[in-house]
Write an enzyme that holds these catalytic residues in place. Structure first.
Site, PDB file in Angstrom:
ATOM      1  N   GLY A 329       3.063 -14.075  22.540  1.00 20.62           N
ATOM      2  CA  GLY A 329       3.280 -12.645  22.360  1.00 20.62           C
ATOM      3  C   GLY A 329       4.368 -12.137  23.301  1.00 20.62           C
ATOM      4  O   GLY A 329       5.321 -12.851  23.632  1.00 20.62           O
ATOM      5  N   SER A 330       4.203 -10.924  23.771  1.00 20.13           N
ATOM      6  CA  SER A 330       5.250 -10.294  24.585  1.00 20.13           C
ATOM      7  C   SER A 330       5.367 -10.875  25.992  1.00 20.13           C
ATOM      8  O   SER A 330       6.306 -10.517  26.714  1.00 20.13           O
ATOM      9  CB  SER A 330       5.001  -8.783  24.671  1.00 20.13           C
ATOM     10  OG  SER A 330       5.183  -8.177  23.405  1.00 20.13           O
TER      11      SER A 330
END
Length: 637
Positions: A329-330
């Site tokens: 993810g981020s």
């Protein structure tokens, strides 16, 4: 004439009789000579051979298993020790009917159905075992009761042996591992290694975790006793003894109290956490939830408990920290930002306009914030976690440049931690895709696939320890040390200590000013960005990055609504962090499966760990450290 004939016949008969006597006497003499010769051959010529065989029948060599070494944490807390106890052992080859023998024993000593089930399971797994326990951990009263009735049970004995004990229960179970009975495969491996003689008389060995990885250190050296036995094979007296040498004690880099804090912070949620000391690679905590109680394996696991562990959808035996793979993810964005600076694709002042979406090839890639973040520079892109910024960046960099840079931080490669069954993860690239898929149509890399890679989605799949190591490498200015769990090994009898020195694994080709820029941006995440709420009021500076990773792909323009998605299909929650920013002493990665937004589930766990590590702040409800008096510990002298 008649008298003369009768005389001659009589003389002939006498002659024949004397001949028979002579032949018989010769036969008897020959037989005696043969017997005498055989006697001389056996008693003189082969005297040494038969004397040795007689001694073998009278004298047995009995192996003496050594005390297993202790496992302690970095502060000296004992997390794996030994205690002595009695087992009731059946020798299958000396018993006519196992079922009848067990039934008769049950009339004297309590034997529960689970004891029978465990015995039958061990009987199937270790068919050549000399003896198997039908009951373990007998009380002194039970041992005395059997000793008084020993004569009634052929092929049944009481053995005194050491049992492994894990005083912290299921805490750090995946790190410590567990013990299991020696199987035929184990014996074959010992033969191949040439260590088989040292494992004579050993019933249990390490099967997972540090217990397995450092088996040869912990096991020690087997001793031997020369004992005189009777015709029934019972010991009469000990003639000589070669003492066993206790196993070495293993000291971990792990802080068991920090481990407790981390596991308590997870509660009943599934996931993993890895905390590393950036300057050495020492693992401070390694969590995989849910776990298991290694004490259940000590004397042969209950088949019912074993079945529950294997059938559970939560897979408690899987070490998620080193073998679970997740999209980052981020949390991938700080490394993308560093790559952009290092490769000259962006400067610190480069800005874009983030309208809340990025269009590529007719497809709209949405940002997590409807309407977007407006004008975004590189610093802000990390602080507010702009997806659009990294969609554009990934498109500008291209997949080859991304993969080429990320490998320097360990993504897609095993870290080499001293545990078994580590997964490699997936660092996607055209080369990887060609090897991964069989159909030619599936092997082609499409430019649109690169877009999702920029925000840590797509084919990205890494283990929590890879993510923690990458964070530690970033915090350490690009210098990577191989993760390790063992600090040093002690040989108590010799008074020797062998340190496991930090191993430099790699130096990432990054400039110091670029690293410092990204670290300041990550500090902004915890001050004013997506991690600010979790780190409000912190008495130390920290850098962090939240992450939310999709479990199931959403259709184009379809909005994700957590409440309408089954729990096991909800997004994973991730967080990476290091502290203090000025001189990082700890770096970590947290994954909470199906936990939703990273700031909501994973970041508070990271905060609890950092609070304890840096401030000694103990959360409410934390159990006290076990007392040493809880078990009779066997010292390794």
């Amino acid at each position: 004439m008649m008298g003369s004939a009768e005389l001659r016949n009589h003389e002939r008969e006498v002659a024949q009789f004397q001949l028979r006597i002579a032949v018989a006497a010769f036969a008897v003499l020959a037989a005696f000579l043969l017997l005498a010769g055989r006697f001389v051959f056996l008693q003189v010529v082969q005297h040494d051979i038969y004397r040795a065989k007689a001694e073998e029948n009278r004298i047995a060599i009995v192996p003496v298993a050594p005390n297993r070494g202790l496992i302690v944490d970095r502060n000296g807390a004992v997390i794996a020790r030994n205690y002595s106890g009695y087992t009731l052992e059946i020798y299958p080859r000396r018993v006519e009917s196992l079922e009848r023998t067990i039934d008769e024993l049950a009339q004297l000593i309590e034997i529960q159905p689970r004891d029978r089930a465990r015995f039958n399971k061990m009987l199937q797994e270790a068919r050549n075992a000399e003896s198997l326990p039908i009951r373990t951990r007998l009380s002194d009263e039970e041992a005395a009761k059997f000793a008084a009735n020993r004569f009634r049970y052929d092929g049944v004995e009481i053995k005194a042996r050491l049992f492994r004990q894990y005083p912290y229960g299921d805490v750090a179970a995946h790190v410590i591992g567990y013990m299991g009975r020696v199987t035929q495969d184990d014996q074959a491996r010992f033969e191949q290694e040439g260590s088989s003689p040292n494992y004579r008389g050993t019933d249990y060995i390490g099967k997972a975790g540090v217990e397995a990885s450092y088996e040869h250190e912990l096991h020690g050296t087997t001793g031997f006793e020369q004992v005189e036995i009777d015709a029934a094979g019972r010991r009469i007296r000990t003639l000589s003894r070669t003492a066993a040498i206790s196993g070495n004690d293993v000291t971990l880099t792990l802080d068991i109290r920090l481990q407790q804090v981390a596991e308590l912070a997870f509660g009943e949620r599934r996931g993993a956490l890895v905390a590393i000391e950036p300057s050495t690679g020492g693992v401070l905590a390694l969590v995989s939830k849910p776990g298991f109680d290694p004490n259940q394996f000590v004397d042969g696991i209950d088949p019912q408990y074993w079945g529950e562990l294997n059938k559970s959808p939560d897979k408690p035996l899987n070490n998620r920290a080193i073998s679970g793979v997740y999209p980052p993810g981020s949390t991938f964005k700080p490394f993308m930002a560093l790559a952009a600076l290092q490769l000259g694709k962006r400067t610190a002042r480069s800005t874009i306009v983030d309208p809340g979406y990025f269009i590529f090839g007719g497809r709209r890639f949405r940002d997590s914030k409807p309407g977007g973040h407006g004008i975004v520079d590189l610093h802000k892109s990390i602080v507010v976690s702009s997806d659009v910024y990294y969609y554009q960046l990934a498109n500008d960099m291209g997949i080859d440049a991304i993969a080429g840079f990320m490998k320097h931080f360990g993504f897609g490669s095993r870290t080499g931690i001293d545990l078994q069954s580590e997964a490699a993860g997936v660092l996607p690239s055209p080369e990887w895709k060609t090897k991964r898929f069989r159909r030619l149509a599936d092997q082609k890399w499409y430019p649109g696939e690169t877009i999702s890679i920029g925000i840590g989605q797509g084919y990205n799949a890494y283990t929590p320890i890879q993510l923690a190591l990458a964070t530690a490498t970033l915090a350490n200015g690009g210098t990577m040390y191989r993760p390790r769990l063992v600090e040093h090994v002690d040989r108590p009898r010799r008074g020797e200590r062998r340190y496991v020195e930090p191993e430099l694994a790699h130096r990432a080709p990054v400039r110091a000013e670029h690293v410092e820029f990204v670290k300041r941006a990550m500090a902004g995440v915890n001050k004013e960005g997506t991690g600010a709420r979790a780190f409000a009021g912190a008495q130390y500076t920290s850098g962090g990055k939240t992450g939310t990773a999709q479990v199931i792909a959403m259709k184009q323009n379809e909005k994700y609504e957590e409440s309408k998605v089954a729990e096991r299909f909800r997004d994973h929650s991730l967080f990476i962090a290091f502290a203090p920013v000025e001189s990082p002493r700890i770096a970590l990665a947290v994954v909470v499966e199906n936990g939703g937004f990273g700031a909501r589930a994973a970041a508070p766990i990271a905060r609890a760990v950092l609070d304890y590590f840096l401030l000694g702040k103990t959360p409410a409800g934390m159990d006290p450290a076990p007392e040493d008096e809880d078990a009779e510990q066997e010292g390794n002298d």
